[in-house]
Write a protein that holds these residues in place. Sequence first.
Motif, PDB file in Angstrom:
ATOM      1  N   LEU A 133       0.828  -1.206   0.000  1.00  0.00           N
ATOM      2  CA  LEU A 133       0.000   0.000   0.000  1.00  0.00           C
ATOM      3  C   LEU A 133       0.860   1.253   0.000  1.00  0.00           C
ATOM      4  N   LYS A 134       1.989   1.220   0.687  1.00  0.00           N
ATOM      5  CA  LYS A 134       2.798   2.417   0.890  1.00  0.00           C
ATOM      6  C   LYS A 134       3.779   2.708  -0.238  1.00  0.00           C
ATOM      7  N   SER A 135       4.024   1.747  -1.102  1.00  0.00           N
ATOM      8  CA  SER A 135       4.948   1.966  -2.217  1.00  0.00           C
ATOM      9  C   SER A 135       4.311   2.861  -3.274  1.00  0.00           C
ATOM     10  N   SER A 136       5.134   3.386  -4.167  1.00  0.00           N
ATOM     11  CA  SER A 136       4.630   4.281  -5.220  1.00  0.00           C
ATOM     12  C   SER A 136       3.897   3.527  -6.322  1.00  0.00           C
ATOM     13  N   ALA A 137       4.249   2.273  -6.507  1.00  0.00           N
ATOM     14  CA  ALA A 137       3.580   1.443  -7.511  1.00  0.00           C
ATOM     15  C   ALA A 137       3.603   0.002  -7.045  1.00  0.00           C
ATOM     16  N   PHE A 138       2.534  -0.713  -7.378  1.00  0.00           N
ATOM     17  CA  PHE A 138       2.495  -2.150  -7.072  1.00  0.00           C
ATOM     18  C   PHE A 138       2.035  -2.888  -8.317  1.00  0.00           C
ATOM     19  N   LEU A 139       2.876  -3.801  -8.779  1.00  0.00           N
ATOM     20  CA  LEU A 139       2.565  -4.589  -9.969  1.00  0.00           C
ATOM     21  C   LEU A 139       2.286  -6.029  -9.558  1.00  0.00           C
ATOM     22  N   LEU A 140       1.268  -6.603 -10.141  1.00  0.00           N
ATOM     23  CA  LEU A 140       0.952  -8.007  -9.907  1.00  0.00           C
ATOM     24  C   LEU A 140       1.229  -8.788 -11.190  1.00  0.00           C
ATOM     25  N   ALA A 146       9.937 -11.579 -16.721  1.00  0.00           N
ATOM     26  CA  ALA A 146       9.384 -10.226 -16.852  1.00  0.00           C
ATOM     27  C   ALA A 146       9.517  -9.462 -15.539  1.00  0.00           C
ATOM     28  N   LEU A 147       9.292 -10.156 -14.442  1.00  0.00           N
ATOM     29  CA  LEU A 147       9.452  -9.542 -13.115  1.00  0.00           C
ATOM     30  C   LEU A 147      10.879  -9.036 -12.914  1.00  0.00           C
ATOM     31  N   GLU A 148      11.859  -9.859 -13.235  1.00  0.00           N
ATOM     32  CA  GLU A 148      13.250  -9.457 -13.014  1.00  0.00           C
ATOM     33  C   GLU A 148      13.624  -8.265 -13.887  1.00  0.00           C
ATOM     34  N   ASN A 149      13.123  -8.228 -15.124  1.00  0.00           N
ATOM     35  CA  ASN A 149      13.366  -7.052 -15.963  1.00  0.00           C
ATOM     36  C   ASN A 149      12.805  -5.794 -15.308  1.00  0.00           C
ATOM     37  N   VAL A 185       6.981  -9.825  -3.811  1.00  0.00           N
ATOM     38  CA  VAL A 185       6.038 -10.382  -2.841  1.00  0.00           C
ATOM     39  C   VAL A 185       5.506 -11.719  -3.369  1.00  0.00           C
ATOM     40  N   GLY A 186       6.007 -12.798  -2.810  1.00  0.00           N
ATOM     41  CA  GLY A 186       5.546 -14.117  -3.230  1.00  0.00           C
ATOM     42  C   GLY A 186       4.386 -14.632  -2.409  1.00  0.00           C
ATOM     43  N   SER A 187       4.173 -14.027  -1.240  1.00  0.00           N
ATOM     44  CA  SER A 187       3.145 -14.542  -0.325  1.00  0.00           C
ATOM     45  C   SER A 187       1.726 -14.313  -0.829  1.00  0.00           C
ATOM     46  N   ILE A 188       1.566 -13.544  -1.894  1.00  0.00           N
ATOM     47  CA  ILE A 188       0.210 -13.343  -2.423  1.00  0.00           C
ATOM     48  C   ILE A 188      -0.413 -14.668  -2.866  1.00  0.00           C
ATOM     49  N   SER A 248      -7.780 -20.046 -16.501  1.00  0.00           N
ATOM     50  CA  SER A 248      -6.480 -20.280 -17.140  1.00  0.00           C
ATOM     51  C   SER A 248      -5.473 -19.175 -16.829  1.00  0.00           C
ATOM     52  N   THR A 249      -5.692 -18.445 -15.741  1.00  0.00           N
ATOM     53  CA  THR A 249      -4.707 -17.492 -15.244  1.00  0.00           C
ATOM     54  C   THR A 249      -4.489 -17.766 -13.760  1.00  0.00           C
ATOM     55  N   PHE A 250      -3.359 -17.312 -13.226  1.00  0.00           N
ATOM     56  CA  PHE A 250      -3.101 -17.504 -11.793  1.00  0.00           C
ATOM     57  C   PHE A 250      -2.096 -16.464 -11.310  1.00  0.00           C
ATOM     58  N   PRO A 251      -2.406 -15.759 -10.212  1.00  0.00           N
ATOM     59  CA  PRO A 251      -1.485 -14.757  -9.662  1.00  0.00           C
ATOM     60  C   PRO A 251      -0.247 -15.433  -9.112  1.00  0.00           C
ATOM     61  N   LEU A 252       0.914 -14.874  -9.427  1.00  0.00           N
ATOM     62  CA  LEU A 252       2.181 -15.489  -9.037  1.00  0.00           C
ATOM     63  C   LEU A 252       2.936 -14.690  -7.982  1.00  0.00           C
ATOM     64  N   PHE A 253       3.200 -13.428  -8.261  1.00  0.00           N
ATOM     65  CA  PHE A 253       3.962 -12.600  -7.333  1.00  0.00           C
ATOM     66  C   PHE A 253       3.712 -11.132  -7.642  1.00  0.00           C
ATOM     67  N   GLY A 254       3.964 -10.321  -6.627  1.00  0.00           N
ATOM     68  CA  GLY A 254       3.806  -8.890  -6.781  1.00  0.00           C
ATOM     69  C   GLY A 254       5.156  -8.199  -6.704  1.00  0.00           C
ATOM     70  N   LEU A 255       5.160  -6.917  -7.047  1.00  0.00           N
ATOM     71  CA  LEU A 255       6.381  -6.121  -6.994  1.00  0.00           C
ATOM     72  C   LEU A 255       6.043  -4.722  -6.499  1.00  0.00           C
ATOM     73  N   SER A 256       6.571  -4.382  -5.315  1.00  0.00           N
ATOM     74  CA  SER A 256       6.442  -3.022  -4.802  1.00  0.00           C
ATOM     75  C   SER A 256       7.615  -2.194  -5.303  1.00  0.00           C
ATOM     76  N   ILE A 257       7.314  -0.986  -5.757  1.00  0.00           N
ATOM     77  CA  ILE A 257       8.331  -0.084  -6.297  1.00  0.00           C
ATOM     78  C   ILE A 257       8.181   1.278  -5.628  1.00  0.00           C
ATOM     79  N   GLY A 258       9.286   1.859  -5.199  1.00  0.00           N
ATOM     80  CA  GLY A 258       9.201   3.178  -4.592  1.00  0.00           C
ATOM     81  C   GLY A 258      10.559   3.767  -4.293  1.00  0.00           C
ATOM     82  N   LYS A 259      10.539   4.908  -3.626  1.00  0.00           N
ATOM     83  CA  LYS A 259      11.765   5.592  -3.232  1.00  0.00           C
ATOM     84  C   LYS A 259      12.117   5.129  -1.814  1.00  0.00           C
ATOM     85  N   PRO A 260      13.235   4.394  -1.645  1.00  0.00           N
ATOM     86  CA  PRO A 260      13.578   3.855  -0.325  1.00  0.00           C
ATOM     87  C   PRO A 260      13.879   4.959   0.688  1.00  0.00           C
TER      88      PRO A 260
END
Length: 241
Positions: free
Chosen positions: A72-79, A117-120, A135-138, A154-166
């Motif tokens: 919630l607190k990060s600037s962007a969250f990608l699933l 794609a996540l690592e990129n 975030v793998g716990s999703i 035929s889709t399944f959530p795998l992991f999330g990515l929080s992005i922000g200014k540390p």
Amino acid sequence: MNKTIELLKNRRSYRDFDENYILPKQDLQAILDSSRQAPSWMNGQFYSIIVIQDEQIRGQLVEWNPGNPHMLKSSAFLLFVGDLHRTKMVSEAHGSVYPINESIEPILLATTDAALALENAVIAAESLGLGTVVVGSIRKHGQEISQLLGLPDSTFPLFGLSIGKPIVEMKVKPRLPEAAVVHYDRYLPYEYTVIEQYNKIMDMFGEARETKRWSQKFADYFATEPTMLTDQLLRYQNLLK
């Protein structure tokens, strides 16, 4: 040292972000473009990326995963979603059968493509001076998230990515000794002392989040009876029989 290699070797996870920092739209677009250019088996691109902007949705994700308030607190969250629905549409358009749930191979393809794609996205974000954490716990709430976000079958959530200014500096976490990971021409046996050595390295690193030694953590993890939540999700999404 090459700047890209230096960036990769110094990658670390950040969990504390400036809540007031607004990620410029062009930076987010650059991250998404970089993510989509990742390698993909047969150029299948078996994944989708959902940019979660709605604070209520992000708040719900945190409610299910209270250990990850940065969602919630990060600037962007990608699933990142394993997506085999797109090729289902292709098969239907071509009048082909689509026995997607008869082998684990399609799931491996989608998971691998999404991970690349996540690592990129991670490296693109960090090249812009941002911090990230995966975030793998999703997956523990994969079925609820699928319903919340209207994911098709035929889709399944795998992991999330929080992005922000540390706002908290993090040290680069030591990795396993090379002898335990890198092999030439064939898998080379190594003594358990290599793992014991890593236990000592991590003890010295002293990460506050860790309450167990590295080896004990995974001995306990794999000794625990599986929850089968991922299996249930894949069946719910018609990806496993």
